[in-house]
Design a protein around this motif. Structure first.
Motif, PDB file in Angstrom:
ATOM      1  N   TYR A  94       6.439   9.697  -2.309  1.00  0.00           N
ATOM      2  CA  TYR A  94       5.395   8.721  -2.186  1.00  0.00           C
ATOM      3  C   TYR A  94       6.363   7.468  -1.328  1.00  0.00           C
ATOM      4  O   TYR A  94       7.477   7.517  -1.470  1.00  0.00           O
ATOM      5  N   PHE A  95       5.554   6.627  -1.271  1.00  0.00           N
ATOM      6  CA  PHE A  95       5.995   5.250  -0.404  1.00  0.00           C
ATOM      7  C   PHE A  95       5.217   4.029  -0.755  1.00  0.00           C
ATOM      8  O   PHE A  95       4.068   4.181  -1.101  1.00  0.00           O
ATOM      9  N   LYS A  96       5.898   3.015  -0.563  1.00  0.00           N
ATOM     10  CA  LYS A  96       5.070   1.565  -0.696  1.00  0.00           C
ATOM     11  C   LYS A  96       5.745   0.758   0.630  1.00  0.00           C
ATOM     12  O   LYS A  96       6.859   0.821   1.099  1.00  0.00           O
ATOM     13  N   ILE A  97       4.718   0.371   1.265  1.00  0.00           N
ATOM     14  CA  ILE A  97       5.121  -0.903   2.307  1.00  0.00           C
ATOM     15  C   ILE A  97       5.660  -2.054   1.841  1.00  0.00           C
ATOM     16  O   ILE A  97       5.290  -2.652   0.977  1.00  0.00           O
ATOM     17  N   SER A 145       0.664  -1.216   0.030  1.00  0.00           N
ATOM     18  CA  SER A 145      -0.163  -0.053  -0.022  1.00  0.00           C
ATOM     19  C   SER A 145       0.924   1.371  -0.117  1.00  0.00           C
ATOM     20  O   SER A 145       1.943   1.211   0.205  1.00  0.00           O
ATOM     21  N   GLY A 146       0.260   2.142  -0.194  1.00  0.00           N
ATOM     22  CA  GLY A 146       0.882   3.668  -0.477  1.00  0.00           C
ATOM     23  C   GLY A 146       0.314   4.854  -1.404  1.00  0.00           C
ATOM     24  O   GLY A 146      -0.437   4.053  -2.253  1.00  0.00           O
ATOM     25  N   PRO A 147       0.665   5.892  -0.862  1.00  0.00           N
ATOM     26  CA  PRO A 147      -0.255   6.853  -1.850  1.00  0.00           C
ATOM     27  C   PRO A 147       0.467   6.951  -3.262  1.00  0.00           C
ATOM     28  O   PRO A 147       1.805   6.885  -3.322  1.00  0.00           O
ATOM     29  N   PRO A 148      -0.276   7.578  -4.248  1.00  0.00           N
ATOM     30  CA  PRO A 148       0.535   8.194  -5.387  1.00  0.00           C
ATOM     31  C   PRO A 148       1.720   9.236  -5.204  1.00  0.00           C
ATOM     32  O   PRO A 148       1.616   9.836  -3.986  1.00  0.00           O
ATOM     33  N   PRO A 149       2.589   9.535  -6.255  1.00  0.00           N
ATOM     34  CA  PRO A 149       3.353  10.655  -5.875  1.00  0.00           C
ATOM     35  C   PRO A 149       2.445  12.050  -5.582  1.00  0.00           C
ATOM     36  O   PRO A 149       1.482  12.257  -6.101  1.00  0.00           O
TER      37      PRO A 149
END
Length: 159
Positions: free
Chosen positions: A91-94, A44-48
């Motif tokens: 942005y990030f990803k788990i 999960s994570g938001p877009p840029p």
């Protein structure tokens, strides 16, 4: 006014596959900051995006996330801290298979207003059901999607 927020449903929201629990409201810190505990599932994570008027800080309590910060990639695990200056795209990803739990702070405060406005009130202190709509806007307290950034796959080495 100093206020203690217990871990209960009154300050819990679901947005972007994330459980958000507001720990400090801007109104309670003379707008110095707001603080939100996030629990986020793998991938999960938001877009840029960027935050026009506030710095964002991450402190990782459990799990791991990979943060893209203006072209730099930071792998963050338990005890890691990062600051994102206002206006900087990120942005990030788990990247941990188990959920990642982080304290997310914003200065000045106010981001929690965007969470409250755009999220779904949580029905339990669990990860949300998949596929809840994100009702984002361009309000000053919301994240602003950076449409000119083509994100790199932060999960590439894990898949």
């Amino acid at each position: 006014m100093n206020q203690s927020i217990d871990q209960d449903l009154s300050s819990a929201y679901w947005m972007l596959d994330i459980l958000w629990v507001i720990k400090a409201y801007a109104a309670d810190t003379d707008n110095a900051f707001s603080m939100i505990e996030q629990t986020m599932p793998y991938a999960s994570g938001p877009p840029p995006h960027y935050h026009k008027d506030m710095d964002e800080m991450f402190y990782i309590l459990e799990g791991e996330l990979t943060l893209w910060l203006d072209g730099q990639i930071l792998k963050m695990g338990k005890g890691s801290y990062a600051r994102v200056p206002k206006g900087m795209t990120h942005y990030f990803k788990i990247t941990s298979k188990e959920p990642c739990k982080a304290l997310n702070m914003y200065s000045p405060g106010g981001f929690e207003e965007g969470v409250i406005r755009n999220a779904t009130k949580a029905e339990s202190l669990t990860l949300p059901p998949k596929g809840l709509a994100y009702n984002g806007s361009t309000d000053k307290n919301d994240m602003h999607v950076a449409v000119d950034i083509q994100p790199v796959n932060l999960l590439e080495d894990l898949e």
